[in-house]
Motif scaffolding. Structure first.
Motif, PDB file in Angstrom:
ATOM      1  N   SER A  81       6.088   7.018   6.840  1.00  0.00           N
ATOM      2  CA  SER A  81       5.909   5.758   7.569  1.00  0.00           C
ATOM      3  C   SER A  81       7.073   5.498   8.523  1.00  0.00           C
ATOM      4  CB  SER A  81       5.759   4.592   6.583  1.00  0.00           C
ATOM      5  OG  SER A  81       6.944   4.395   5.835  1.00  0.00           O
ATOM      6  N   GLY A 154      -4.986  -8.049  -0.454  1.00  0.00           N
ATOM      7  CA  GLY A 154      -4.859  -7.382  -1.740  1.00  0.00           C
ATOM      8  C   GLY A 154      -5.937  -7.801  -2.712  1.00  0.00           C
ATOM      9  N   LEU A 159      -6.686  -4.761  -5.340  1.00  0.00           N
ATOM     10  CA  LEU A 159      -5.575  -3.851  -5.597  1.00  0.00           C
ATOM     11  C   LEU A 159      -4.889  -4.232  -6.899  1.00  0.00           C
ATOM     12  CD1 LEU A 159      -3.897  -3.659  -2.050  1.00  0.00           C
ATOM     13  CD2 LEU A 159      -5.643  -2.155  -3.021  1.00  0.00           C
ATOM     14  N   THR A 163      -0.035  -0.982  -7.008  1.00  0.00           N
ATOM     15  CA  THR A 163      -0.420  -0.549  -5.655  1.00  0.00           C
ATOM     16  C   THR A 163      -0.052  -1.594  -4.616  1.00  0.00           C
ATOM     17  OG1 THR A 163      -2.270   0.745  -6.547  1.00  0.00           O
ATOM     18  CG2 THR A 163      -2.344   0.201  -4.205  1.00  0.00           C
ATOM     19  N   PHE A 164      -0.301  -2.858  -4.939  1.00  0.00           N
ATOM     20  CA  PHE A 164       0.042  -3.907  -3.980  1.00  0.00           C
ATOM     21  C   PHE A 164       1.543  -3.956  -3.739  1.00  0.00           C
ATOM     22  CE2 PHE A 164       1.312  -8.142  -2.682  1.00  0.00           C
ATOM     23  CZ  PHE A 164       0.429  -8.400  -1.643  1.00  0.00           C
ATOM     24  N   TRP A 167       2.472  -1.157  -1.425  1.00  0.00           N
ATOM     25  CA  TRP A 167       1.929  -1.428  -0.091  1.00  0.00           C
ATOM     26  C   TRP A 167       2.771  -2.469   0.633  1.00  0.00           C
ATOM     27  CZ3 TRP A 167      -2.135  -5.370   1.460  1.00  0.00           C
ATOM     28  CH2 TRP A 167      -2.555  -5.156   2.778  1.00  0.00           C
ATOM     29  N   ALA A 171       4.621  -1.857   4.198  1.00  0.00           N
ATOM     30  CA  ALA A 171       3.945  -2.417   5.368  1.00  0.00           C
ATOM     31  C   ALA A 171       4.500  -3.753   5.859  1.00  0.00           C
ATOM     32  CB  ALA A 171       2.450  -2.575   5.071  1.00  0.00           C
ATOM     33  N   ALA A 299       0.206  -0.895   8.210  1.00  0.00           N
ATOM     34  CA  ALA A 299      -0.502  -1.555   7.110  1.00  0.00           C
ATOM     35  C   ALA A 299      -1.764  -0.789   6.727  1.00  0.00           C
ATOM     36  CB  ALA A 299      -0.850  -2.991   7.501  1.00  0.00           C
ATOM     37  N   SER A 302      -0.760   2.980   5.459  1.00  0.00           N
ATOM     38  CA  SER A 302      -0.152   3.019   4.122  1.00  0.00           C
ATOM     39  C   SER A 302      -1.159   2.638   3.040  1.00  0.00           C
ATOM     40  CB  SER A 302       1.072   2.092   4.071  1.00  0.00           C
ATOM     41  OG  SER A 302       0.719   0.759   4.418  1.00  0.00           O
ATOM     42  N   LEU A 303      -2.046   1.680   3.349  1.00  0.00           N
ATOM     43  CA  LEU A 303      -3.061   1.298   2.369  1.00  0.00           C
ATOM     44  C   LEU A 303      -4.027   2.459   2.128  1.00  0.00           C
ATOM     45  CD1 LEU A 303      -4.250  -0.865   0.553  1.00  0.00           C
ATOM     46  CD2 LEU A 303      -5.578  -1.706   2.510  1.00  0.00           C
ATOM     47  N   LEU A 306      -2.344   4.999  -0.116  1.00  0.00           N
ATOM     48  CA  LEU A 306      -2.275   4.585  -1.513  1.00  0.00           C
ATOM     49  C   LEU A 306      -3.633   4.598  -2.212  1.00  0.00           C
ATOM     50  CD1 LEU A 306       0.205   1.601  -1.083  1.00  0.00           C
ATOM     51  CD2 LEU A 306       0.683   3.760  -2.259  1.00  0.00           C
TER      52      LEU A 306
END
Length: 308
Positions: A81, A154, A159, A163-164, A167, A171, A299, A302-303, A306
């Motif tokens: 990233s 989220g 999520l 994970t959130f 993220w 992000a 954002a 990266s989401l 994941l």
């Protein structure tokens, strides 16, 4: 007097745990919009000072094993990233005919940790004060928006907390907004996000060195600009080590962690007080467009990483 009473009331509610972090931000923004900010009071500066203390206190709620596991899991995402964001910032900035230094500052703030990265990289590339102010303004605006948007997204995608947290750490720009959004999502998300974000902030050091080398202006400011690193990172790591290797103080650590969480909410209120319409207008269209493009790409990318 009325302005000070309003700030004091919100401070009591925030520190008492009666206001959630997104609401604290909105209240601050509304008070600023009505001009109810005390004279000779710099809420952004106060937020920066208190945020450092809050982050150190949050370290008491994290075990070192957890920190290492989170950092290791997110290492590939963090590196990818950072590199891609900086490259995209220069390409899009050139297309928008922005000054190279401005584009690089916005890219640095998006890639690592918002205002801290901008403040560190600026001297290394000898950016003008107006370029730094512009980059800080657009990143600040998106930071504030992220506090409200990310928890909603989220929950929409259902999520999990872990994970959130990752993220948000990747992000969202500034550490304050990362921990604010994560706190609104849940305690586990807060721990994961704080750990991953502070690990990511360590990349300020190589970024500043590389920026100075590429700009061909690595002068006598080498030592000063290459080691601009927020002190609270070391405080956070120290608190984490204490909580890990001295488990007998678990009750005290839990109390310090709670104080850190509530102090964070008050910091977000102060950030809201700093977000005025004048600052939004001063940000301009092209820099804000560049920052928005970078933010959306990071954002979504990266989401997707994941969730794969």
């Amino acid at each position: 007097m009325i302005a000070w009473m309003g700030v004091g009331l919100v401070a009591l509610l925030a520190l008492g745990g009666f206001i959630a972090s997104p609401l604290a931000l909105v209240i601050g923004f509304l008070l600023a919009g009505f001009g109810w900010v005390p004279r000779h009071f710099n809420p952004a500066q106060r937020a920066k000072q208190l945020l450092a203390i809050a982050i150190v206190l949050l370290g008491f709620g994290i075990q070192l094993e957890t920190a290492l596991a989170v950092t290791g899991d997110a290492l590939g995402l963090i590196v990818a990233s950072i590199v891609l964001t900086l490259a995209l910032a220069l390409l899009v900035g050139k297309a928008l005919k922005l000054e190279l230094s401005t584009a690089h500052l916005i890219g640095s703030g998006t890639a690592i940790c918002g205002g801290s990265a901008i403040a560190a990289v600026g001297p290394a590339i000898r950016a003008r004060s107006d370029q730094m102010a512009l980059a800080l303004a657009v990143v600040f605006i998106l930071n504030s928006l992220a506090l409200l948007v990310f928890p909603l997204v989220g929950h929409y995608f259902e999520l999990d907390q872990y994970t959130f947290g990752l993220w948000a750490a990747v992000a969202i720009h500034d550490t304050s907004s990362v921990v604010g959004a994560a706190q609104a999502y849940g305690d586990e998300a807060l721990l994961v996000a704080t750990t991953a974000k502070l690990a990511r902030a360590l990349w300020i050091v190589p970024l500043v060195i590389l920026s100075a080398l590429v700009s061909a202006r690595y002068s006598d400011k080498q030592g000063q600009s290459a080691w601009v690193l927020p002190w609270f990172i070391f405080g956070f790591l120290g608190a984490t080590c204490i909580a890990t290797f001295l488990p007998s103080g678990e009750a005290v650590y839990a109390w310090l962690f709670l104080v850190g969480k509530r102090l964070l909410v008050f910091c977000l209120f102060l950030i809201g007080l700093s977000l005025t319409l004048k600052r939004i207008r001063a940000a301009g269209f092209k820099p804000l467009l560049l920052a928005s493009i970078l933010w959306i790409v990071v954002a979504i990318g990266s989401l997707a990483w994941l969730l794969q």
